[in-house]
Design a protein around this motif. Structure first.
Motif, PDB file in Angstrom:
ATOM      1  N   SER A  63      41.719 -15.920 -61.673  1.00 46.12           N
ATOM      2  CA  SER A  63      41.243 -14.785 -60.855  1.00 46.12           C
ATOM      3  C   SER A  63      42.356 -13.772 -60.624  1.00 46.12           C
ATOM      4  CB  SER A  63      40.734 -15.240 -59.491  1.00 46.12           C
ATOM      5  OG  SER A  63      40.130 -16.484 -59.548  1.00 46.12           O
ATOM      6  N   SER A 350      44.230  -8.898 -46.502  1.00 45.51           N
ATOM      7  CA  SER A 350      43.350  -7.762 -46.228  1.00 45.51           C
ATOM      8  C   SER A 350      43.759  -7.029 -44.940  1.00 45.51           C
ATOM      9  CB  SER A 350      41.896  -8.224 -46.127  1.00 45.51           C
ATOM     10  OG  SER A 350      41.776  -9.136 -45.070  1.00 45.51           O
TER      11      SER A 350
ATOM     12  N   THR B   7      35.200 -24.546 -54.931  1.00 46.07           N
ATOM     13  CA  THR B   7      33.997 -24.002 -54.287  1.00 46.07           C
ATOM     14  C   THR B   7      33.622 -24.942 -53.143  1.00 46.07           C
ATOM     15  OG1 THR B   7      33.276 -23.165 -56.450  1.00 46.07           O
ATOM     16  CG2 THR B   7      31.579 -23.348 -54.738  1.00 46.07           C
ATOM     17  N   GLN B  41      31.382 -19.325 -39.413  1.00 48.92           N
ATOM     18  CA  GLN B  41      31.554 -17.864 -39.553  1.00 48.92           C
ATOM     19  C   GLN B  41      30.524 -17.224 -40.478  1.00 48.92           C
ATOM     20  OE1 GLN B  41      35.716 -16.443 -39.997  1.00 48.92           O
ATOM     21  NE2 GLN B  41      36.371 -18.539 -39.692  1.00 48.92           N
ATOM     22  N   SER B  42      29.314 -17.766 -40.485  1.00 50.39           N
ATOM     23  CA  SER B  42      28.324 -17.303 -41.460  1.00 50.39           C
ATOM     24  C   SER B  42      26.999 -16.955 -40.794  1.00 50.39           C
ATOM     25  CB  SER B  42      28.108 -18.425 -42.494  1.00 50.39           C
ATOM     26  OG  SER B  42      26.807 -18.368 -43.046  1.00 50.39           O
ATOM     27  N   TYR B  67      30.812  -9.293 -35.875  1.00 49.60           N
ATOM     28  CA  TYR B  67      30.058  -9.735 -37.055  1.00 49.60           C
ATOM     29  C   TYR B  67      28.711 -10.337 -36.660  1.00 49.60           C
ATOM     30  CZ  TYR B  67      28.779 -12.855 -40.945  1.00 49.60           C
ATOM     31  OH  TYR B  67      28.096 -13.527 -41.930  1.00 49.60           O
ATOM     32  N   HIS B 273      42.947 -23.209 -50.443  1.00 51.14           N
ATOM     33  CA  HIS B 273      41.531 -23.607 -50.406  1.00 51.14           C
ATOM     34  C   HIS B 273      41.255 -24.580 -49.261  1.00 51.14           C
ATOM     35  CE1 HIS B 273      42.725 -22.875 -54.688  1.00 51.14           C
ATOM     36  NE2 HIS B 273      41.787 -21.965 -54.535  1.00 51.14           N
ATOM     37  N   ASN B 345      36.823 -23.912 -44.363  1.00 52.42           N
ATOM     38  CA  ASN B 345      35.747 -22.930 -44.473  1.00 52.42           C
ATOM     39  C   ASN B 345      36.276 -21.512 -44.299  1.00 52.42           C
ATOM     40  OD1 ASN B 345      32.783 -22.148 -44.415  1.00 52.42           O
ATOM     41  ND2 ASN B 345      33.546 -21.273 -42.517  1.00 52.42           N
ATOM     42  N   ASN B 346      37.244 -21.336 -43.398  1.00 57.40           N
ATOM     43  CA  ASN B 346      37.817 -19.998 -43.216  1.00 57.40           C
ATOM     44  C   ASN B 346      38.420 -19.480 -44.524  1.00 57.40           C
ATOM     45  OD1 ASN B 346      38.896 -17.700 -41.523  1.00 57.40           O
ATOM     46  ND2 ASN B 346      40.795 -18.555 -42.306  1.00 57.40           N
ATOM     47  N   LYS B 349      35.201 -19.170 -47.247  1.00 59.23           N
ATOM     48  CA  LYS B 349      33.897 -18.625 -46.859  1.00 59.23           C
ATOM     49  C   LYS B 349      33.294 -17.638 -47.854  1.00 59.23           C
ATOM     50  CE  LYS B 349      35.748 -15.431 -43.377  1.00 59.23           C
ATOM     51  NZ  LYS B 349      37.101 -15.760 -42.902  1.00 59.23           N
ATOM     52  N   SER B 350      34.119 -17.067 -48.706  1.00 62.69           N
ATOM     53  CA  SER B 350      33.526 -16.175 -49.699  1.00 62.69           C
ATOM     54  C   SER B 350      33.136 -16.928 -50.978  1.00 62.69           C
ATOM     55  CB  SER B 350      34.489 -15.031 -50.038  1.00 62.69           C
ATOM     56  OG  SER B 350      35.671 -15.567 -50.565  1.00 62.69           O
ATOM     57  N   ARG B 351      33.398 -18.227 -51.035  1.00 62.52           N
ATOM     58  CA  ARG B 351      32.938 -18.994 -52.212  1.00 62.52           C
ATOM     59  C   ARG B 351      32.341 -20.324 -51.772  1.00 62.52           C
ATOM     60  NH1 ARG B 351      37.079 -18.114 -55.549  1.00 62.52           N
ATOM     61  NH2 ARG B 351      37.871 -20.205 -55.739  1.00 62.52           N
TER      62      ARG B 351
END
Lengths: 355, 355
Positions: A63, A350, B7, B41-42, B67, B273, B345-346, B349-351
């Motif tokens: 990536s 970010s 993932t 966070q989802s 959010y 990860h 998870n933090n 969270k995008s995968r």
């Protein structure tokens, strides 16, 4: 910009000075510098290397290779054991840029033989003692086996041997690092000597920031791939690889509570900002960061006796001596020098502020 | 979906069962469940609570509050010491939703008096022994002081006392957790009793997953705010707060190298990860995760004797007994049960892959 949440401040001047120092060193010792971009993961910061005619880089994932290829870098080594599940993405990259991958098993090379579609550089990963991964340097039989497979794989251009002497991170003195480094060099040169007659263009590539920062002997080495040196951090300082002045990142954190009875200040800045990497300081106390005063985006040496003693998801607990305690007020911004800047930057990428 | 990179697999069924169990428990003991959403966070996962008529939630930052407010939640407690630097965002939220904030100092309340533009709920943070933050429960003088300031701040609706008995995370047995829990309850009820005549609607809110999972006595408590229970993890399992079966997340990681001589397998899955959170297992070995076989997105109990022994930025080293070693091949996917699912998870969270 008003800082309202934890924000990673990057001191551009210090980064440029760290880059320049490593570039000069690589020139002095006639080794190619292929900086590792996993530390900053940023196209903007990557460009700072271009002023020194750096055109080749290292990354630690497919990536990241894709990201930097999309940002104009066309010579990239993915310094991570080839993940066969990403072959599609690897093929897409290999057609576009000069890509190097690394492997250590005949299985991986066999897989590449049938799946690699475009010419790709390949390094054999050698373990000179860190025991994370790679072929143990003395295991000539395995190196022979893998090389025999490489011969049958016309899409792979064999580049040489690559190592990461990660055990230098456990070193406590410059002498220990020197021992590790000399041992790595000896092992790698032995391999080069053994195979150079067959593989004329064999290169040796080494990687870790402590050795690259501190050592002066790079006999036989063709390429160095340090990454962390652009920012450095408390871990590198403790190893002796940098001075405190050279640490180029600080996490700016708002003060949210104070506890006089324990000389503790609570900051908005925790594991999701700093990472949970820690180190034991000279008094054998576990610390998650040193504390600096931030003034217009710049900071001086850490406040003596102050450190982050504990972190949870969003909270950081800062221990601070009496004489500083009263000066700090709710809503102030406190700077934290991270233990491991690669991980802190990965979490904060970010929300950075380049000063 | 073919997994090519690390993932996070979320087992929906297990999450729903964990949610249902906690909902039932809260109903049985007549406490309001205000789940902490910092774990997942989802917005998607947040909706799973709506089937149980959960309308009020907890978060740990103003950004998270924003959010979830943007995703339709209109009753949110930010369970983190109020950060005065974020007052603008807090005011924006307070006009839109029922917002609760927490504080522990007269300075913060004074600040709110002049800066808070809309009616906002306010809790006083109490430290019942975790010593992260909050007013020490016995420090009545400080509670009095803060409450006197609250009286002068018409925009704050005083809601009660909030605590997080985070020291339950250090407990090694259910008995130790029970001790911590009883002590917290006693301290909080003492405060409720003291102030209930003046502040008729005082509530007590407690938060940690170990106590909420294991305890059966919630005398005087009005609200519980556990978060981690939706996923649980190895840390909660070691505390005794969940069974292995209840752990609802596993990080799926490709196998990239094998080292027979050390019974070690290298996975693509590291600190960026999993996070660097670790735990000592019963043999006092530092572990960064347990290992499971993943089959169509589901997994069984961990492979006995297998664990993640070390992680760096992208690499994980897995120790694995002989009889499993040979079965695992390069390119296989291995599941890792994380030590601390909130941090994993933090990072991931995008995968995620909800199965």
């Amino acid at each position: 910009m008003k800082i309202t949440q934890p924000t990673l401040i990057i001191d551009r001047e210090k980064c440029l000075s760290n880059i320049k120092k490593m570039v000069n060193k690589s020139r002095k010792y006639k080794v190619k510098l292929r900086p590792h971009f996993k530390t900053h993961q940023s196209a903007v910061i990557g460009n700072w290397f271009k002023n020194h005619s750096i055109a080749s880089i290292t990354v630690s994932s497919v990536s990241m290779a894709k990201y930097f290829a999309d940002n104009g870098w066309n010579n990239i080594t993915i310094a991570f054991p080839l993940n066969i599940r990403e072959i599609e993405e690897i093929n897409k990259l290999a057609v576009k840029i000069n890509l190097n991958v690394i492997f250590e098993s005949t299985e991986t090379v066999n897989f590449l033989k049938t799946h690699l579609l475009h010419r790709t550089g390949g390094y054999i990963k050698i373990d000179t003692g860190s025991h994370r991964t790679g072929i143990i340097a003395e295991n000539i039989k395995q190196v022979d086996k893998v090389l025999n497979q490489v011969k049958n794989c016309p899409k792979i251009t064999f580049k040489g041997f690559i190592t990461h002497a990660g055990h230098s991170y456990q070193a406590k003195t410059k002498e220990e690092i020197a021992l590790i480094h000399r041992d790595s060099l000896k092992k790698l040169n032995r391999l080069k000597d053994r195979y150079i007659n067959v593989w004329k263009n064999i290169e040796l590539s080494i990687g870790d920031t402590p050795c690259c920062s501190l050592m002066e002997d790079f006999s036989g080495i063709d390429e160095i791939r340090p990454g962390n040196f652009i920012f450095y951090d408390i871990m590198q300082y403790h190893i002796g690889a940098c001075s405190l002045d050279e640490i180029a990142v600080a996490l700016a954190c708002p003060v949210v509570a104070k506890h006089k009875e324990r000389n503790e200040i609570i900051i908005y800045g925790g594991a999701v900002h700093l990472s949970k990497e820690y180190i034991y300081n000279k008094d054998n106390i576990k610390i998650f960061g040193y504390v600096v005063e931030i003034n217009k985006g710049k900071w001086n040496t850490p406040i003596e006796g102050a450190y982050i003693s504990s972190i949870s998801q969003e909270h950081g607990i800062m221990k601070i001596p009496d004489k500083y305690f009263e000066k700090i007020r709710l809503g102030d911004i406190i700077g934290i020098l991270p233990v491991h800047s690669c991980l802190t930057n990965n979490l904060m990428k970010s929300r950075v502020l380049i000063m």
